[in-house]
Design a protein around this motif. Structure first.
Motif, PDB file in Angstrom:
ATOM      1  N   UNK A  45     -12.253  -7.197   3.341  1.00 30.87           N
ATOM      2  CA  UNK A  45     -10.892  -7.720   3.487  1.00 30.87           C
ATOM      3  C   UNK A  45      -9.865  -7.009   2.617  1.00 30.87           C
ATOM      4  N   UNK A  46     -10.313  -6.275   1.596  1.00 28.11           N
ATOM      5  CA  UNK A  46      -9.391  -5.560   0.716  1.00 28.11           C
ATOM      6  C   UNK A  46      -8.980  -4.201   1.282  1.00 28.11           C
ATOM      7  N   UNK A  47      -9.654  -3.727   2.311  1.00 25.78           N
ATOM      8  CA  UNK A  47      -9.432  -2.382   2.831  1.00 25.78           C
ATOM      9  C   UNK A  47      -7.975  -2.102   3.223  1.00 25.78           C
ATOM     10  N   UNK A  48      -7.305  -2.997   3.954  1.00 29.51           N
ATOM     11  CA  UNK A  48      -5.906  -2.701   4.308  1.00 29.51           C
ATOM     12  C   UNK A  48      -5.009  -2.540   3.082  1.00 29.51           C
ATOM     13  N   UNK A  49      -5.282  -3.294   2.046  1.00 29.31           N
ATOM     14  CA  UNK A  49      -4.478  -3.226   0.833  1.00 29.31           C
ATOM     15  C   UNK A  49      -4.748  -1.931   0.073  1.00 29.31           C
ATOM     16  N   UNK A  50      -6.008  -1.559   0.004  1.00 30.85           N
ATOM     17  CA  UNK A  50      -6.363  -0.299  -0.643  1.00 30.85           C
ATOM     18  C   UNK A  50      -5.759   0.882   0.113  1.00 30.85           C
ATOM     19  N   UNK A  51      -5.776   0.824   1.426  1.00 31.46           N
ATOM     20  CA  UNK A  51      -5.154   1.881   2.229  1.00 31.46           C
ATOM     21  C   UNK A  51      -3.674   2.035   1.880  1.00 31.46           C
ATOM     22  N   UNK A  52      -2.968   0.929   1.709  1.00 34.34           N
ATOM     23  CA  UNK A  52      -1.549   0.979   1.321  1.00 34.34           C
ATOM     24  C   UNK A  52      -1.375   1.666  -0.023  1.00 34.34           C
ATOM     25  N   UNK A  53      -2.183   1.288  -0.980  1.00 41.19           N
ATOM     26  CA  UNK A  53      -2.052   1.876  -2.314  1.00 41.19           C
ATOM     27  C   UNK A  53      -2.361   3.374  -2.304  1.00 41.19           C
ATOM     28  N   UNK A  54      -3.365   3.769  -1.548  1.00 41.61           N
ATOM     29  CA  UNK A  54      -3.714   5.192  -1.453  1.00 41.61           C
ATOM     30  C   UNK A  54      -2.569   5.974  -0.822  1.00 41.61           C
ATOM     31  N   UNK A  68       0.274   6.223  -3.298  1.00 46.58           N
ATOM     32  CA  UNK A  68      -0.064   7.153  -4.378  1.00 46.58           C
ATOM     33  C   UNK A  68       0.070   8.602  -3.926  1.00 46.58           C
ATOM     34  N   UNK A  69      -0.264   8.859  -2.686  1.00 52.04           N
ATOM     35  CA  UNK A  69      -0.199  10.220  -2.137  1.00 52.04           C
ATOM     36  C   UNK A  69       1.173  10.550  -1.549  1.00 52.04           C
ATOM     37  N   UNK A  70       2.126   9.646  -1.708  1.00 54.16           N
ATOM     38  CA  UNK A  70       3.482   9.841  -1.169  1.00 54.16           C
ATOM     39  C   UNK A  70       3.469  10.105   0.332  1.00 54.16           C
ATOM     40  N   UNK A  71       2.600   9.411   1.036  1.00 48.08           N
ATOM     41  CA  UNK A  71       2.472   9.549   2.490  1.00 48.08           C
ATOM     42  C   UNK A  71       3.301   8.442   3.132  1.00 48.08           C
ATOM     43  N   UNK A  72       4.584   8.697   3.325  1.00 46.70           N
ATOM     44  CA  UNK A  72       5.509   7.665   3.812  1.00 46.70           C
ATOM     45  C   UNK A  72       5.137   7.171   5.202  1.00 46.70           C
TER      46      UNK A  72
END
Length: 96
Positions: A5-14, A17-21
C-alpha cells in the motif's frame, strides 16, 4: 519490506527527488484516485482507532507496577517514539 500500500507514495517521492515533473504528476494522480480505505492515512487512523478502542488508564495503572525492567524501559522508549510520530501527524494536519 515495503508494504504494498505504500508503493504509490514511494513512487511520488522518487519522482519528486528525481525532478521528474511529468512522472510526479502521474504518480500524484494515482494517489488522488485511491479509495479512502487504501490510503496511507487510513491505515494510520485505523491502527490508532483499534489501538485505543478499549483504552482504560485504570487498567494501565493496575498493569504498570507489574511490568519488569528492562521491558518497562523499552515500552517507555516505544511510547515516546510513537508520541513523536503522533505530533508529526498532527503538525501535518495543522499545516494543510
Amino acid at each position: 519490506m515495503l508494504p504494498e500500500g505504500n508503493r504509490p507514495y514511494l513512487d511520488c517521492l522518487i519522482k519528486a527527488y528525481r525532478n521528474n515533473a511529468v512522472g510526479l504528476d502521474a504518480a500524484l494522480q494515482v494517489v488522488r484516485d485511491l479509495p479512502m480505505e487504501k490510503r496511507y492515512i487510513w491505515r494510520v487512523f485505523s491502527a490508532l482507532k483499534w489501538a485505543f478502542a478499549d483504552f482504560e488508564d485504570e487498567y494501565v495503572a493496575l498493569d504498570l507496577p507489574h511490568i519488569p525492567e528492562p521491558a518497562r524501559s523499552e515500552m517507555t522508549k516505544e511510547l515516546e517514539q510513537r508520541l513523536q510520530q503522533l505530533r508529526m501527524l498532527l503538525q501535518a494536519f495543522h499545516t494543510e
